[in-house]
Design a protein around this motif. Structure first.
Motif, PDB file in Angstrom:
ATOM      1  N   PHE A  80       0.822  -1.211   0.000  1.00  0.00           N
ATOM      2  CA  PHE A  80       0.000   0.000   0.000  1.00  0.00           C
ATOM      3  C   PHE A  80       0.856   1.262   0.000  1.00  0.00           C
ATOM      4  O   PHE A  80       0.464   2.269  -0.587  1.00  0.00           O
ATOM      5  N   GLN A  81       2.024   1.195   0.596  1.00  0.00           N
ATOM      6  CA  GLN A  81       2.928   2.346   0.548  1.00  0.00           C
ATOM      7  C   GLN A  81       3.373   2.602  -0.893  1.00  0.00           C
ATOM      8  O   GLN A  81       3.447   3.746  -1.330  1.00  0.00           O
ATOM      9  N   VAL A  82       3.655   1.539  -1.627  1.00  0.00           N
ATOM     10  CA  VAL A  82       4.054   1.678  -3.033  1.00  0.00           C
ATOM     11  C   VAL A  82       2.905   2.267  -3.847  1.00  0.00           C
ATOM     12  O   VAL A  82       3.111   3.156  -4.682  1.00  0.00           O
ATOM     13  N   ILE A  83       1.686   1.798  -3.598  1.00  0.00           N
ATOM     14  CA  ILE A  83       0.513   2.308  -4.324  1.00  0.00           C
ATOM     15  C   ILE A  83       0.296   3.785  -4.027  1.00  0.00           C
ATOM     16  O   ILE A  83       0.057   4.587  -4.938  1.00  0.00           O
ATOM     17  N   VAL A  84       0.407   4.156  -2.763  1.00  0.00           N
ATOM     18  CA  VAL A  84       0.211   5.561  -2.379  1.00  0.00           C
ATOM     19  C   VAL A  84       1.272   6.437  -3.033  1.00  0.00           C
ATOM     20  O   VAL A  84       0.963   7.517  -3.570  1.00  0.00           O
ATOM     21  N   GLN A  85       2.510   5.998  -2.996  1.00  0.00           N
ATOM     22  CA  GLN A  85       3.586   6.792  -3.582  1.00  0.00           C
ATOM     23  C   GLN A  85       3.411   6.930  -5.091  1.00  0.00           C
ATOM     24  O   GLN A  85       3.590   8.007  -5.645  1.00  0.00           O
ATOM     25  N   GLU A  86       2.999   5.850  -5.754  1.00  0.00           N
ATOM     26  CA  GLU A  86       2.785   5.903  -7.201  1.00  0.00           C
ATOM     27  C   GLU A  86       1.632   6.859  -7.533  1.00  0.00           C
ATOM     28  O   GLU A  86       1.700   7.611  -8.508  1.00  0.00           O
ATOM     29  N   ALA A  87       0.589   6.856  -6.724  1.00  0.00           N
ATOM     30  CA  ALA A  87      -0.545   7.755  -6.959  1.00  0.00           C
ATOM     31  C   ALA A  87      -0.119   9.214  -6.794  1.00  0.00           C
ATOM     32  O   ALA A  87      -0.614  10.096  -7.503  1.00  0.00           O
ATOM     33  N   PHE A 118      -2.127   7.324 -13.005  1.00  0.00           N
ATOM     34  CA  PHE A 118      -2.415   6.240 -12.068  1.00  0.00           C
ATOM     35  C   PHE A 118      -3.418   6.697 -11.006  1.00  0.00           C
ATOM     36  O   PHE A 118      -4.344   5.967 -10.647  1.00  0.00           O
ATOM     37  N   ALA A 119      -3.253   7.924 -10.526  1.00  0.00           N
ATOM     38  CA  ALA A 119      -4.165   8.471  -9.518  1.00  0.00           C
ATOM     39  C   ALA A 119      -5.592   8.555 -10.063  1.00  0.00           C
ATOM     40  O   ALA A 119      -6.553   8.240  -9.366  1.00  0.00           O
ATOM     41  N   LYS A 120      -5.733   8.947 -11.332  1.00  0.00           N
ATOM     42  CA  LYS A 120      -7.076   9.038 -11.936  1.00  0.00           C
ATOM     43  C   LYS A 120      -7.713   7.662 -12.085  1.00  0.00           C
ATOM     44  O   LYS A 120      -8.915   7.501 -11.894  1.00  0.00           O
ATOM     45  N   LYS A 121      -6.892   6.647 -12.404  1.00  0.00           N
ATOM     46  CA  LYS A 121      -7.415   5.281 -12.489  1.00  0.00           C
ATOM     47  C   LYS A 121      -7.919   4.813 -11.123  1.00  0.00           C
ATOM     48  O   LYS A 121      -8.967   4.165 -11.023  1.00  0.00           O
ATOM     49  N   LEU A 122      -7.191   5.159 -10.077  1.00  0.00           N
ATOM     50  CA  LEU A 122      -7.628   4.797  -8.721  1.00  0.00           C
ATOM     51  C   LEU A 122      -8.922   5.511  -8.348  1.00  0.00           C
ATOM     52  O   LEU A 122      -9.804   4.942  -7.710  1.00  0.00           O
ATOM     53  N   GLU A 123      -9.033   6.770  -8.749  1.00  0.00           N
ATOM     54  CA  GLU A 123     -10.251   7.531  -8.453  1.00  0.00           C
ATOM     55  C   GLU A 123     -11.473   6.905  -9.128  1.00  0.00           C
ATOM     56  O   GLU A 123     -12.563   6.930  -8.572  1.00  0.00           O
ATOM     57  N   LYS A 124     -11.282   6.364 -10.323  1.00  0.00           N
ATOM     58  CA  LYS A 124     -12.395   5.698 -11.011  1.00  0.00           C
ATOM     59  C   LYS A 124     -12.794   4.422 -10.277  1.00  0.00           C
ATOM     60  O   LYS A 124     -13.962   4.064 -10.222  1.00  0.00           O
ATOM     61  N   LEU A 125     -11.799   3.726  -9.722  1.00  0.00           N
ATOM     62  CA  LEU A 125     -12.096   2.504  -8.978  1.00  0.00           C
ATOM     63  C   LEU A 125     -12.740   2.786  -7.628  1.00  0.00           C
ATOM     64  O   LEU A 125     -13.595   2.052  -7.158  1.00  0.00           O
ATOM     65  N   PHE A 126     -12.298   3.873  -7.001  1.00  0.00           N
ATOM     66  CA  PHE A 126     -12.779   4.231  -5.667  1.00  0.00           C
ATOM     67  C   PHE A 126     -13.268   5.674  -5.680  1.00  0.00           C
ATOM     68  O   PHE A 126     -12.608   6.572  -5.166  1.00  0.00           O
TER      69      PHE A 126
END
Length: 117
Positions: free
Chosen positions: A11-18, A24-32
């Motif tokens: 999760f630290q890697v995911i947060v840093q990548e976002a 990548f951040a926009k893809k996460l926003e679409k998922l959540f």
């Protein structure tokens, strides 16, 4: 390495990548998708006055003040001061009946504890 630590690192890697990668951040926003926080809405307006304080001036004074209010304002008093635990009075439509209930309930509450005085 424990599963807890592995998940924490993931999760630290995911947060840093976002943070670093807007795509990548926009893809996460679409998922959540995030919803704006819902404001807590009050169903009733605040009571115009405290019936116990008016009762100190006299029961007839309370009766007179209540008669100047409409049914919704009377029900606001009932709701704010918890005068309808069974939720029956809120269904009543006759103003006189609601006023009588407020006067009786207020008088009972004002007398409560007199035995100890």
């Amino acid at each position: 390495m424990s599963i807890d630590k592995k998940l924490e690192d993931l999760f630290q890697v995911i947060v840093q990548e976002a943070k670093d990668n807007q795509a990548f951040a926009k893809k996460l926003e679409k998922l959540f998708p995030t919803k704006p926080a819902a404001k807590k809405r009050r169903k009733r307006a605040p009571a115009l006055f405290n019936p116990v304080i008016v009762l100190e001036e006299g029961e007839d004074q309370l009766q007179t003040r209540l008669e100047t209010l409409d049914i919704y304002q009377l029900k606001d008093i009932i709701a704010e001061y918890g005068m309808d635990p069974s939720k029956l009075v809120m269904r009543w439509r006759k103003k006189e009946k609601i006023i009588h209930h407020i006067v009786e309930t207020t008088a009972q509450r004002a007398k409560k504890g007199d035995v100890f005085r």
